[in-house]
Design a protein around this motif. Structure first.
Motif, PDB file in Angstrom:
ATOM      1  N   LEU A 112      -9.861  -4.975  -1.523  1.00  0.00           N
ATOM      2  CA  LEU A 112      -9.368  -3.488  -1.726  1.00  0.00           C
ATOM      3  C   LEU A 112      -9.011  -3.244  -3.189  1.00  0.00           C
ATOM      4  O   LEU A 112      -9.074  -2.269  -3.631  1.00  0.00           O
ATOM      5  CB  LEU A 112      -8.193  -3.559  -0.662  1.00  0.00           C
ATOM      6  N   ASN A 151      -9.383  -9.643   2.262  1.00  0.00           N
ATOM      7  CA  ASN A 151      -9.534  -8.204   2.578  1.00  0.00           C
ATOM      8  C   ASN A 151      -8.845  -7.418   1.611  1.00  0.00           C
ATOM      9  O   ASN A 151      -9.236  -6.478   1.133  1.00  0.00           O
ATOM     10  CB  ASN A 151      -9.419  -7.899   4.259  1.00  0.00           C
ATOM     11  N   ARG A 185     -10.314  -0.619  -5.919  1.00  0.00           N
ATOM     12  CA  ARG A 185      -9.343   0.263  -6.674  1.00  0.00           C
ATOM     13  C   ARG A 185      -9.101   0.191  -7.956  1.00  0.00           C
ATOM     14  O   ARG A 185      -9.052   1.152  -8.859  1.00  0.00           O
ATOM     15  CB  ARG A 185      -7.888   0.266  -5.888  1.00  0.00           C
ATOM     16  N   LYS A 206       0.776  -1.164  -0.070  1.00  0.00           N
ATOM     17  CA  LYS A 206      -0.264  -0.212   0.041  1.00  0.00           C
ATOM     18  C   LYS A 206       0.889   1.382  -0.074  1.00  0.00           C
ATOM     19  O   LYS A 206       0.611   2.380  -0.906  1.00  0.00           O
ATOM     20  CB  LYS A 206      -0.675   0.024   1.091  1.00  0.00           C
TER      21      LYS A 206
END
Length: 549
Positions: A234, A230, A238, A169
């Motif tokens: 995500l 999870n 995105r 990230k």
């Protein structure tokens, strides 16, 4: 005559057309020659911005000369264009290698306008140049990850899996800030970095889990899977997933019917925990979320280790059944005064809600062999529930441990008085019957849902017919018990009637004592059974028919 008149006009037309073609071709030739010269000069000066526009123009003009390749000068120009393209490709790759070295400096230099323009040129060149730039840049960008999360590092194990996702990230944010504008938007570089990270992570996790398989506990495994899914979710929010395949196919949204059954909808598991078998009728169906194109891109590596999860569910379900048995013993049968007398036992709703939670969880982890293993576990504990909670708690008759055979009750009829079931026992039998009916219907839904979730090639291996038959048997036994109880209660009166000395009767009475006795038993039993089977009228009807027979 017409041919004579138009002969000169036709000649002029041909001449004009040839002249126009010649002028256009000469113009193109002039543009091509000038373009090639400019292209070579700009390439040397690394004026990629101008090169990008010019190169596309030169390539387009060159297409007009495909039929003239026999002319040496044209062929020579074409070769010069090819040579310029090759040189540009090598030069751009060298520029990227210099700006982003594979080894050496930890952090490469920042982006430059030269490289941004170079990407535009790469778009016009052979697609392999673009692929090579992308490959080298991503490899360089993820080189730190390969070092930090090597198999021998402490952070590489499942308990610290969060750190992997936190690292990427940060990297993606860093990339967007520093290099977001350097690459063209249609290269989808951010998504490509994320996807390559996923492939590396899946391979690394597979390797380390094979090595340390004995250390994998179910809590650790589920923790790692949850964090991974999870992260995959995500990614779906995105990115579009367009770099995975050319087209991302979305499944059509389906609106299933509303029902009380936990297997008829896909509501959130947290909401299901509070399932009410009667008050859940109006719960609306949530629209199905389109499939995540990134689902399984990392989490697939956990599939070979899901036996740990299946074994854990086997143990948990065993404990759950034991708790149901203990609760039943501690709390006793439902009280006849309660409004819920004859209602479905709450434990079966708890069991099926837990089943649904397991099924949804397992289908997110795998739709292959682990789902078949889970369905086998489901079958085992459906049978256990039928035996231990339902059949096991049916009231016993005094002369038989099972209380389920006609012969045991026939033996009792030899005595003058037969021990009748109490009102509480009648309510309990009705409650067990209603529960078995709920289990029968819900097991059918469970089978359908499992077949939906599992891979198409494995659907034939899911079959819960045996378990449905078991619940049908419990229903039959319960009705039989109710019939036998009422039958045996009437028996002393019928025996008295058969022993009566009819020749001694001199006066006609209003009603014989045996008739009064039979009516009393029927009036006592039947309303209780009717009220307790209000939710399942067909089985009350069956009871009446069997008793009448």
């Amino acid at each position: 005559m017409v041919k004579e008149i138009t002969r000169d006009i036709k000649q002029l037309d041909h001449a004009k057309r040839h002249l126009t073609t010649s002028i256009t071709t000469l113009n193109h030739l002039h543009m091509l020659a000038g373009g090639v010269d400019s292209l070579e000069a700009m390439t040397r000066k690394r004026q990629y911005g101008e090169v990008a526009n010019l190169l596309q123009g030169v390539v387009n003009v060159l297409e007009h000369f495909q039929k003239y390749m026999g002319i040496p000068q044209i062929r020579q120009l074409s070769e010069r264009v090819k040579a310029a393209q090759t040189e540009l490709g090598q030069q751009i790759l060298a520029d990227f290698e210099e700006a982003f070295p594979a080894q050496g400096t930890k952090r490469p230099g920042g982006p430059s306008n030269v490289l941004r323009d170079a990407c535009l040129v790469a778009n016009v060149l052979d697609v392999r140049i673009k692929q090579e730039i992308i490959k080298k840049f991503i490899r360089q960008h993820l080189s730190e990850y390969l070092v930090l999360f090597q198999e021998n590092q402490d952070v590489a194990w499942l308990d610290k899996i969060d750190r992997r996702y936190a690292w990427i990230k940060r990297q993606l944010v860093d990339y967007e800030e520093k290099y977001g504008r350097m690459f063209p938007a249609d290269w989808y570089m951010t998504e490509r970095i994320a996807v390559e990270f996923c492939h590396i992570t899946r391979n690394d996790l597979s390797k380390i889990m094979r090595t340390r398989a004995k250390e994998i506990e179910v809590k650790l495994l589920l923790f790692a899977i949850q964090r991974t899914t999870n992260f995959e979710g995500l990614l779906a929010k995105r990115f579009s997933g367009c770099t995975l395949t050319d087209t991302v196919v979305k499944k059509p949204e389906v609106q299933p019917p509303v029902s009380t059954n936990p297997f008829l909808d896909d509501d959130n598991i947290a909401e299901e925990a509070a399932l009410d078998t009667e008050n859940d009728l109006d719960k609306p169906k949530k629209p199905k979320v389109p499939e995540n194109p990134f689902h399984g891109i990392i989490s697939k590596c956990f599939e070979p280790h899901l036996y740990v999860y299946i074994e854990s569910q086997d143990k948990n379900l065993g404990e759950l059944i034991d708790r149901f048995v203990g609760d039943f013993k501690a709390q006793g049968p439902p009280k006849s005064t309660s409004e819920d007398a004859g209602a479905v036992l709450p434990s079966c709703a708890d069991l099926f809600v837990y089943y649904k939670k397991c099924m949804v969880q397992c289908s997110q982890l795998s739709t292959g062999e682990p789902m078949i293993a889970l369905s086998t576990i489901f079958q085992k504990y459906l049978r256990e529930y039928a035996w231990k909670i339902l059949s096991g708690n049916l009231p016993k008759t005094s002369s038989s441990s099972t209380g389920l055979t006609i012969t045991s009750l026939l033996k009792e009829k030899e005595g003058s008085e037969v021990a009748k079931f109490t009102m509480e026992e009648l309510c309990l039998i009705c409650s067990i019957l209603s529960t078995a009916e709920y289990c029968l219907a819900t097991t059918q839904q469970l089978e359908e849902k499992l077949k939906e979730k599992v891979d198409v090639t494995l659907t034939e291996r899911i079959n819960l017919t045996g378990e449905m038959d078991t619940f049908s048997t419990v229903i039959s036994n319960s009705i039989q018990l109710l019939v036998q109880d009422l039958d045996s209660a009437c028996d002393p009166a019928l025996t008295a009637m058969s022993k009566m000395q009819w020749q001694n009767v001199e006066h006609v009475g209003d009603q014989s004592p045996y008739v009064t006795s039979i009516i009393l038993h029927v009036k006592q039993n039947v309303p209780i059974i009717r009220d307790n089977l209000a939710s399942t009228r067909k089985y009350f009807t069956q009871f009446c028919i069997k008793f009448a027979k």
